[in-house]
Design an enzyme around this catalytic site. Sequence first.
Site, mmCIF file in Angstrom:
data_model
loop_
_atom_site.group_PDB
_atom_site.id
_atom_site.type_symbol
_atom_site.label_atom_id
_atom_site.label_comp_id
_atom_site.label_asym_id
_atom_site.label_seq_id
_atom_site.Cartn_x
_atom_site.Cartn_y
_atom_site.Cartn_z
ATOM 1 N N SER A 190 0.874 -1.180 0.000
ATOM 2 C CA SER A 190 0.000 0.000 0.000
ATOM 3 C C SER A 190 0.906 1.222 0.000
ATOM 4 O O SER A 190 2.087 1.129 0.375
ATOM 5 C CB SER A 190 -0.847 -0.010 1.280
ATOM 6 O OG SER A 190 -1.496 1.227 1.460
ATOM 7 N N TYR A 220 -2.172 -1.205 10.644
ATOM 8 C CA TYR A 220 -2.244 -1.498 9.210
ATOM 9 C C TYR A 220 -1.036 -0.886 8.482
ATOM 10 O O TYR A 220 -0.366 -1.556 7.709
ATOM 11 C CB TYR A 220 -3.558 -0.960 8.630
ATOM 12 C CG TYR A 220 -3.642 -1.135 7.129
ATOM 13 C CD1 TYR A 220 -3.875 -2.396 6.583
ATOM 14 C CD2 TYR A 220 -3.478 -0.060 6.261
ATOM 15 C CE1 TYR A 220 -3.938 -2.579 5.202
ATOM 16 C CE2 TYR A 220 -3.541 -0.228 4.890
ATOM 17 C CZ TYR A 220 -3.769 -1.496 4.361
ATOM 18 O OH TYR A 220 -3.821 -1.670 2.992
HETATM 19 N N1 NAP Z 1 -8.659 -0.816 -0.876
HETATM 20 C C1 NAP Z 1 -7.634 -0.036 -0.616
HETATM 21 O O1 NAP Z 1 -7.804 1.188 -0.465
HETATM 22 C C2 NAP Z 1 -6.254 -0.588 -0.571
HETATM 23 C C3 NAP Z 1 -5.186 0.303 -0.731
HETATM 24 C C4 NAP Z 1 -3.892 -0.200 -0.692
HETATM 25 C C5 NAP Z 1 -3.669 -1.535 -0.477
HETATM 26 N N2 NAP Z 1 -4.722 -2.386 -0.312
HETATM 27 C C6 NAP Z 1 -4.435 -3.811 -0.084
HETATM 28 O O2 NAP Z 1 -4.966 -4.564 -1.141
HETATM 29 C C7 NAP Z 1 -5.191 -5.909 -0.691
HETATM 30 C C8 NAP Z 1 -6.574 -6.340 -1.121
HETATM 31 O O3 NAP Z 1 -7.527 -5.567 -0.395
HETATM 32 P P1 NAP Z 1 -8.841 -4.985 -1.057
HETATM 33 O O4 NAP Z 1 -8.753 -3.526 -1.013
HETATM 34 O O5 NAP Z 1 -9.104 -5.649 -2.345
HETATM 35 O O6 NAP Z 1 -9.905 -5.384 0.069
HETATM 36 P P2 NAP Z 1 -11.059 -6.483 0.089
HETATM 37 O O7 NAP Z 1 -11.994 -6.244 -1.027
HETATM 38 O O8 NAP Z 1 -11.584 -6.453 1.483
HETATM 39 O O9 NAP Z 1 -10.277 -7.857 -0.166
HETATM 40 C C9 NAP Z 1 -9.478 -8.427 0.829
HETATM 41 C C10 NAP Z 1 -9.204 -9.885 0.475
HETATM 42 O O10 NAP Z 1 -8.392 -10.468 1.504
HETATM 43 C C11 NAP Z 1 -8.977 -11.701 1.894
HETATM 44 N N3 NAP Z 1 -8.716 -12.005 3.290
HETATM 45 C C12 NAP Z 1 -8.846 -11.188 4.372
HETATM 46 N N4 NAP Z 1 -8.591 -11.855 5.509
HETATM 47 C C13 NAP Z 1 -8.300 -13.142 5.152
HETATM 48 C C14 NAP Z 1 -7.986 -14.317 5.874
HETATM 49 N N5 NAP Z 1 -7.916 -14.339 7.222
HETATM 50 N N6 NAP Z 1 -7.749 -15.457 5.180
HETATM 51 C C15 NAP Z 1 -7.832 -15.477 3.839
HETATM 52 N N7 NAP Z 1 -8.123 -14.398 3.089
HETATM 53 C C16 NAP Z 1 -8.374 -13.230 3.748
HETATM 54 C C17 NAP Z 1 -10.490 -11.494 1.682
HETATM 55 O O11 NAP Z 1 -11.142 -12.743 1.479
HETATM 56 P P3 NAP Z 1 -12.168 -13.472 2.482
HETATM 57 O O12 NAP Z 1 -12.941 -12.424 3.202
HETATM 58 O O13 NAP Z 1 -12.972 -14.334 1.539
HETATM 59 O O14 NAP Z 1 -11.295 -14.297 3.363
HETATM 60 C C18 NAP Z 1 -10.490 -10.704 0.377
HETATM 61 O O15 NAP Z 1 -10.404 -11.580 -0.724
HETATM 62 C C19 NAP Z 1 -4.981 -5.903 0.813
HETATM 63 O O16 NAP Z 1 -3.699 -6.413 1.113
HETATM 64 C C20 NAP Z 1 -5.035 -4.420 1.161
HETATM 65 O O17 NAP Z 1 -4.289 -4.124 2.307
HETATM 66 C C21 NAP Z 1 -6.002 -1.941 -0.357
#
Ligand code: NAP
Length: 253
Positions: free
Chosen positions: A131, A144
């Site tokens: 991130s 985080y």
């Molecule tokens: N959205 C943002 O603004 C943003 C910005 C920068 C970086 N990121 C990063 O991008 C990545 C993806 O996040 P996203 O934004 O796409 O959010 P998201 O839509 O909430 O997706 C998160 C994913 O992580 C999985 N996950 C969470 N806890 C888990 C666990 N205990 N075991 C297995 N899988 C797990 C969830 O699947 P299940 O719930 O099915 O387990 C889901 O597929 C993350 O690393 C996040 O930190 C996000």
Amino acid sequence: MKALVTGASSGIGRDMAVYLGELGYDLILVSRDENRLKETASKIKTNVTIYPVDLSGMDNCFKLYDKFKDEDIDLLVNGAGFGLFGNTWETDINKEMKMIDVNIKCLHILTKLFLQDMVKKDKGRILNIASSAGFLSGPGLNTYYATKNYVTKWTMAIYEELRKIKSNVHISCLCPGPVNTNFNKVAGGSFTVKGLSSEYVAKYGIDKCLKNKLIIIPGTMIKIGLFVNRFSPYKLSLRVVHHIQSMKKKGNG
Ligand SMILES: NC(=O)c1ccc[n+]([C@@H]2O[C@H](COP(=O)([O-])OP(=O)(O)OC[C@H]3O[C@@H](n4cnc5c(N)ncnc54)[C@H](OP(=O)(O)O)[C@@H]3O)[C@@H](O)[C@H]2O)c1
């Protein structure tokens, strides 16, 4: 070609999996929610295996590796992760321990084990989703930000180790700012700045990863923000980030 994507049930991981399918990759999709993994799979025309598992369990991470280590994975995407808004003395310690397990320990285990095989074969790539938080301290979303600092710094060091041995294995780190996904809902906050679309970030991240870029930052504003931050006094940077996180928490965006 074969890719293993964690976090494939939602957001950036899901959209990366779909895009990789369009590029011709067979896929192994990993996260907890089996139904949503099936939904992702239904959008992909290449061969797909789904593997529902809780990646906050370290044993599960080792089992995941054991299950797929002989599958000749060309690309590992470590996308699973989540955040939690709130002051450090207020947030739930159990949720934070799980966050450290998923964001750091799981990513560490999978990267290291698959990397060992890739280095032996002298081929393969890893894309770690960190991130823009990985370059900052994050009052209001502290743990985080700290987990993402681990991911950026750890990934960068591996990049240099690989470069030094002239390896054909590549590692990249995706560092987006806000992206419109389930992240806010899970973390209990909301964005003040407009998020990029998950599809755009996913495609951008994969395209740059396939071009061997180390640090991948989608969006001009975030690139500029991080550049300016490098020359800002620490305390000013902390105030700016805290202001943004506080506003997120109140949902004033
Ligand atoms: N959205 C943002 O603004 C943003 C910005 C920068 C970086 N990121 C990063 O991008 C990545 C993806 O996040 P996203 O934004 O796409 O959010 P998201 O839509 O909430 O997706 C998160 C994913 O992580 C999985 N996950 C969470 N806890 C888990 C666990 N205990 N075991 C297995 N899988 C797990 C969830 O699947 P299940 O719930 O099915 O387990 C889901 O597929 C993350 O690393 C996040 O930190 C996000």
